[in-house]
Every structure is written in structure tokens, then in C-alpha cells.
Design a protein around this motif. Sequence first.
Motif, PDB file in Angstrom:
ATOM      1  N   ASP A 175      12.132 -36.306 -65.701  1.00  0.00           N
ATOM      2  CA  ASP A 175      13.583 -36.459 -65.772  1.00  0.00           C
ATOM      3  C   ASP A 175      13.931 -37.516 -66.829  1.00  0.00           C
ATOM      4  O   ASP A 175      13.343 -38.602 -66.861  1.00  0.00           O
ATOM      5  CB  ASP A 175      14.134 -36.891 -64.411  1.00  0.00           C
ATOM      6  CG  ASP A 175      15.647 -37.000 -64.420  1.00  0.00           C
ATOM      7  OD1 ASP A 175      16.315 -35.951 -64.455  1.00  0.00           O
ATOM      8  OD2 ASP A 175      16.154 -38.143 -64.408  1.00  0.00           O
ATOM      9  N   ARG A 218      16.764 -31.590 -61.032  1.00  0.00           N
ATOM     10  CA  ARG A 218      17.460 -31.660 -59.756  1.00  0.00           C
ATOM     11  C   ARG A 218      16.594 -31.002 -58.678  1.00  0.00           C
ATOM     12  O   ARG A 218      16.139 -29.869 -58.845  1.00  0.00           O
ATOM     13  CB  ARG A 218      18.811 -30.943 -59.845  1.00  0.00           C
ATOM     14  CG  ARG A 218      19.734 -31.517 -60.928  1.00  0.00           C
ATOM     15  CD  ARG A 218      20.267 -32.883 -60.526  1.00  0.00           C
ATOM     16  NE  ARG A 218      21.172 -33.436 -61.525  1.00  0.00           N
ATOM     17  CZ  ARG A 218      20.835 -34.350 -62.411  1.00  0.00           C
ATOM     18  NH1 ARG A 218      19.578 -34.804 -62.443  1.00  0.00           N
ATOM     19  NH2 ARG A 218      21.718 -34.824 -63.289  1.00  0.00           N
ATOM     20  N   ALA A 219      16.362 -31.743 -57.607  1.00  0.00           N
ATOM     21  CA  ALA A 219      15.570 -31.201 -56.502  1.00  0.00           C
ATOM     22  C   ALA A 219      16.392 -30.166 -55.753  1.00  0.00           C
ATOM     23  O   ALA A 219      17.490 -30.459 -55.251  1.00  0.00           O
ATOM     24  CB  ALA A 219      15.129 -32.319 -55.568  1.00  0.00           C
ATOM     25  N   SER A 220      15.884 -28.947 -55.691  1.00  0.00           N
ATOM     26  CA  SER A 220      16.598 -27.865 -55.014  1.00  0.00           C
ATOM     27  C   SER A 220      15.620 -26.740 -54.728  1.00  0.00           C
ATOM     28  O   SER A 220      14.693 -26.487 -55.506  1.00  0.00           O
ATOM     29  CB  SER A 220      17.750 -27.358 -55.885  1.00  0.00           C
ATOM     30  OG  SER A 220      18.343 -26.216 -55.319  1.00  0.00           O
ATOM     31  N   GLN A 221      15.841 -26.063 -53.613  1.00  0.00           N
ATOM     32  CA  GLN A 221      15.002 -24.909 -53.282  1.00  0.00           C
ATOM     33  C   GLN A 221      15.401 -23.678 -54.086  1.00  0.00           C
ATOM     34  O   GLN A 221      14.629 -22.747 -54.246  1.00  0.00           O
ATOM     35  CB  GLN A 221      15.091 -24.608 -51.781  1.00  0.00           C
ATOM     36  CG  GLN A 221      14.426 -25.668 -50.916  1.00  0.00           C
ATOM     37  CD  GLN A 221      12.968 -25.893 -51.274  1.00  0.00           C
ATOM     38  OE1 GLN A 221      12.192 -24.946 -51.413  1.00  0.00           O
ATOM     39  NE2 GLN A 221      12.578 -27.166 -51.424  1.00  0.00           N
ATOM     40  N   SER A 237      16.758 -26.977 -61.956  1.00  0.00           N
ATOM     41  CA  SER A 237      16.633 -27.095 -60.490  1.00  0.00           C
ATOM     42  C   SER A 237      15.258 -26.607 -60.074  1.00  0.00           C
ATOM     43  O   SER A 237      14.869 -25.467 -60.371  1.00  0.00           O
ATOM     44  CB  SER A 237      17.722 -26.264 -59.799  1.00  0.00           C
ATOM     45  OG  SER A 237      19.006 -26.760 -60.133  1.00  0.00           O
ATOM     46  N   PRO A 256      12.006 -27.238 -56.783  1.00  0.00           N
ATOM     47  CA  PRO A 256      11.647 -27.890 -55.517  1.00  0.00           C
ATOM     48  C   PRO A 256      11.139 -29.300 -55.757  1.00  0.00           C
ATOM     49  O   PRO A 256      10.573 -29.599 -56.813  1.00  0.00           O
ATOM     50  CB  PRO A 256      10.543 -26.977 -54.958  1.00  0.00           C
ATOM     51  CG  PRO A 256      10.766 -25.655 -55.614  1.00  0.00           C
ATOM     52  CD  PRO A 256      11.309 -25.957 -56.970  1.00  0.00           C
ATOM     53  N   ALA A 257      11.317 -30.174 -54.810  1.00  0.00           N
ATOM     54  CA  ALA A 257      10.919 -31.579 -54.961  1.00  0.00           C
ATOM     55  C   ALA A 257       9.425 -31.726 -55.241  1.00  0.00           C
ATOM     56  O   ALA A 257       9.007 -32.688 -55.903  1.00  0.00           O
ATOM     57  CB  ALA A 257      11.300 -32.356 -53.707  1.00  0.00           C
ATOM     58  N   ASP A 258       8.616 -30.790 -54.746  1.00  0.00           N
ATOM     59  CA  ASP A 258       7.170 -30.882 -54.934  1.00  0.00           C
ATOM     60  C   ASP A 258       6.678 -30.040 -56.115  1.00  0.00           C
ATOM     61  O   ASP A 258       5.487 -29.754 -56.234  1.00  0.00           O
ATOM     62  CB  ASP A 258       6.438 -30.465 -53.664  1.00  0.00           C
ATOM     63  CG  ASP A 258       6.780 -29.026 -53.255  1.00  0.00           C
ATOM     64  OD1 ASP A 258       7.726 -28.439 -53.833  1.00  0.00           O
ATOM     65  OD2 ASP A 258       6.109 -28.499 -52.338  1.00  0.00           O
TER      66      ASP A 258
END
Length: 305
Positions: free
Chosen positions: A145, A161-164, A180, A182-184
Amino acid sequence: MKLLRHTQPDPNQLTLQLDFFAPESTEPVRESAAPPSPSPSPSLQRIPDLLAPTIPTPPPGRPHDGQRRIQLGEHLLDYALLRSKRRTIGFLISDEGLRVTAPKWVTLGEIENAIREKQRWIFTKLNERRERSARRLQPQMQWRDGATLPYLGNDVVLRIRASQSLGISHDEAAQELVISLPADASEQQLKDRVQGWLQARAKELFAQRLPVYAEKLGVTYQSFALSSATTQWGSCTADGRIRLNWRLMHFALPLIDYVIAHELSHLREMNHSPRFWATVQSIFPEFEMAKKALRDSAPETLPIF
């Protein structure tokens, strides 16, 4: 689809390609002077022009084995001398420096006079090589980022951006690319998303620019596709199939247009003759500046995907 062509292609040369780095040709001494380059259009003002070279200085002491040294004004120049059966004196600039190739019958005095005549060209090319080597040592892009990505001649900032729900969007006003994930998500997943976005934009842009220059030339190409080649910016086959490297999206639009004009010009001249370069110049007058800017852009300085 009918392919319009003004001259028949060389059957032994079915594909013409534009390499990342055209090799430095051995330059004869008594060549005709090139015509002055036309003034750049406003669209090319961002392309770096040829600056006054910083003269490379050899280390003190005697030159390395197999090399000679010549005094050029206030500067010393080391060079390697190779005798051959060629008819003229030639110069080759490589990572090792200057190599002079001369016929066996030419005296050392004549060789040094030739070097003096070409010293501006020699110092300019040596300086370009040194600058290119320095750029290769620059740190590579960090995939995180806030990192910057070269895009159409400018930098866009990556915003993760963390998002599924997966997504990617370009905010032109803020010069940000919002991804966007996922966080992992792994770094490779980020690279894949950005590469996919760049390739999609490349396909759109190339599809817009190819017809512009095809119309200027009066040629028709059969198809175009993206290329991921590691040594070529583009290629053209005799039957009108164009391939363009998606990594051109890192560069400003004039450089992209130059590659497109270059490849389409092969549908008029399937060679790299003076007639070919005259064809390129007829639709892209600033081609020399664009060609130099591309040649100076080492692949090592571009993001690694």
C-alpha cells in the motif's frame, strides 16, 4: 480481410520486431551526416532529450591490458583496438567501453584522428551506457500500500483495501489505483490483479491507437494481440499480424504511438531500410526521440510481476 501493401515483403524476413534494446551498431567513420531532427511536438516534451554528456573518466594509471589511451582535450579515453579485414574504421559502445575496429593498413595516427572526429558521439554513447547501468542498480518497486506504479508516463499510487469482494479501480483525479483484496492476500495475488488491469487497459488503448496510424499509412492489419515478450516491444508479420507488449503501458502515450507507428510501417516496408525509417517519420516525425527514450528505459527499472 485484404492486406494493403505497397511493396512485397522479403520472403526470408517474415517477421519484423522492435527490440527493447537495438544493438549499438558499429559506426563507420565516413558516414553522411544525419538530417537535423524536427522540433518536438508538445506531446513529446516529456520525453528526455539528449543532455550534454558527462565525460566518463578512466581510472588513474596505465590503461588495462589490451587497451589504448588517447587524450581528447582535457579528457582521457581508454579504448580497445581490433584489427580486421573491414574497409572502414568502426566504433562499438558496449558495457566494456569503446571498441575501435580498423583495417590492418590504417595507421594508429589515422585511427586517433577518427576518434577525435567522432568524440562527441563516443562520449554521448558512453554516458548513455553509464546512466543505464546506474538505473539498473536502483531499488525495485515494493508491492505494498502506498507504492507507486508507472502508468502512461506518470506514477499512480497503489491503495490496497481489505475486502472479500475483489475489485480494482483507477481514480484519475487522485492518481490512485484502488485494489480490493482479502486481508490475507499474498504479494503475488496483488501483482496478478495489477497485471490483469494493465493488460485490459493495454488492449483498450492499442485498439484505439492502431486504426489511427493504419489510416495515416493507408494499410490494413489483420489482427493484433498482446505480447509478454522479455526482449521485444512489438512485432509485425508479413500477413499483417501485430503484437504489442502490454508493458508499454508504463510509458507515456507518445512512446506507445511510436511503437505502433513502427510496427504498422512494416506493412509498407518489411525491413529496416532508409525507406522504412522515412515511412515511420512521415507519420511520426519525432521518432528518433521516442526511439532513444525507449532504448534508455532498461527493463530492470520496470516493476517485476
